[in-house]
Design a protein around this motif. Structure first.
Motif, short mmCIF file in Angstrom:
data_model
loop_
_atom_site.label_atom_id
_atom_site.label_comp_id
_atom_site.label_asym_id
_atom_site.label_seq_id
_atom_site.Cartn_x
_atom_site.Cartn_y
_atom_site.Cartn_z
N VAL A 134 33.07 22.58 -21.16
CA VAL A 134 33.77 23.77 -20.66
C VAL A 134 33.35 24.08 -19.22
N LEU A 135 32.03 23.96 -18.98
CA LEU A 135 31.52 24.29 -17.64
C LEU A 135 31.63 23.13 -16.67
N ASP A 136 32.04 21.98 -17.18
CA ASP A 136 32.12 20.77 -16.37
C ASP A 136 30.75 20.45 -15.76
N ALA A 137 29.74 20.51 -16.59
CA ALA A 137 28.37 20.27 -16.12
C ALA A 137 27.71 19.20 -16.99
N LYS A 138 26.59 18.67 -16.50
CA LYS A 138 25.86 17.69 -17.29
C LYS A 138 25.16 18.38 -18.45
N LEU A 139 24.92 17.60 -19.49
CA LEU A 139 24.28 18.18 -20.67
C LEU A 139 22.88 18.71 -20.34
N SER A 140 22.12 17.94 -19.55
CA SER A 140 20.75 18.37 -19.22
C SER A 140 20.78 19.68 -18.42
N ALA A 141 21.73 19.77 -17.52
CA ALA A 141 21.85 20.99 -16.72
C ALA A 141 22.25 22.18 -17.59
N THR A 142 23.13 21.89 -18.54
CA THR A 142 23.59 22.95 -19.44
C THR A 142 22.43 23.48 -20.28
N LYS A 143 21.62 22.55 -20.79
CA LYS A 143 20.45 22.96 -21.58
C LYS A 143 19.53 23.85 -20.77
#
Lengths: 221, 95
Positions: free
Chosen positions: A184-193
């Motif tokens: 949804v945020l168009d971000a990497k998983l690590s960054a999202t975490k």
């Protein structure tokens, strides 16, 4: 990368994630049958679409409300998002779950609306797009002892920065997984975490600070 | 909007689960329950969707109507163009 403004005005593509077979929808998507029916029935028959509405309207509205902090704005954003879904569902290819696709639309509409609100507030010479409780009186009223705990949570959320409130909303109100939030945020998983972790830490700090203030107020009373 | 995309330090699933659990202990109804569904809001969405669909169909119909109408006019004009002019000396009007 498309701007948020552009994304909300265009069809939201669901091509960000892989669809293993590319034909039969995202594996395990619980909404696959409803989506297939919507594609067959809309716009003349709305029974399947209404099922989708019943299933997600409350969650979408709550998400919009937490993100925008205003009931009327939330209602309008919810309506815009579901109308977009109504008109564009035949373009949904099942490369992500329907829920992820839907919340990308919802998120984009909320971002667009929030920008407009921020501009409006700036024009009105208020504090901008942070929803800060501004006066001592408001603060005292908001911290009244009659509130229940969910209202305290709401109050703490209001004091967070927009992007912290967004990710907490997507996780706990929209009930999305980390992978879905990343899409949804168009971000990497690590960054999202990391972003979620930091947002929760901030929420904890704000909540504890507000709790302490409430206790002090009660002691003074 | 620019988002943070890279970090040197990674958060583990355990760390995330720990803070989620702390928040739930701390803030009771966290995660918050969603606002109850509103039949009025849903009906409003449904009605607007149906109206927009109808408007789109009407626009298509009008466009098709105009297209076929124009085609008729063009056909007529073409037919008139093929019609022998009085100068050909063969016009039925002459009689």
């Amino acid at each position: 990368m498309e701007t948020v403004e552009e994304q909300s005005d265009e069809v939201v593509s669901d091509d960000k994630s892989e669809c293993p077979d590319g034909k039969s929808g995202y594996p395990g998507d619980v909404d696959a049958d409803l989506i297939a029916r919507c594609k067959e029935e809309l716009p003349h028959e709305t029974a399947a679409y209404y099922e989708l509405l019943k299933k997600y309207e409350s969650m979408v509205y709550s998400t919009c409300y937490r993100m925008l902090g205003d009931k009327l704005e939330a209602e309008e954003a919810t309506q815009d998002a579901f109308l977009r879904i109504f008109h564009k569902i035949h373009q949904f290819e099942g490369r992500s779950t329907f829920k992820t696709w839907m919340f990308r639309i919802v998120y984009n509409f909320c971002m667009t609306r929030r920008r407009k609100l921020a501009t409006k507030r700036e024009r009105e010479e208020t504090v901008g797009d942070e929803m800060i409780i501004r006066t001592k009186e408001e603060h005292r009223m908001a911290m009244g002892p009659d509130m229940d705990n969910s209202e305290y949570v709401h109050l703490a959320l209001k004091e967070l920065r927009d992007e912290d409130r967004e990710i907490i909303t997507l996780r706990f109100i929209s009930d999305l997984s980390l992978e879905q939030i990343a899409e949804v945020l168009d971000a990497k998983l690590s960054a999202t975490k990391m972003r979620l972790y930091r947002a929760m830490e901030k929420f904890k700090d704000v909540y504890l600070r507000q709790q302490k203030a409430r206790e002090e107020m009660l002691n003074e009373a | 909007m620019k988002l943070e995309t890279d970090f040197d330090d990674e958060i583990t699933d355990e760390e995330l689960a720990k803070i989620e659990s702390e928040l739930m202990d701390l803030a009771g109804p966290f995660p918050l329950p969603p606002t109850p569904p509103s039949e009025q809001r849903m009906q409003s969405i449904l009605q607007r969707a149906k109206l927009e669909a109808l408007a789109a169909e009407a626009a298509d119909f009008t466009r098709d109507g105009v297209t076929s109408g124009l085609k008729g006019v063009i056909d007529t004009l073409l037919a008139l163009g093929e019609k022998p002019s009085p100068e050909d000396g063969d016009s039925p009007d002459k009689d």
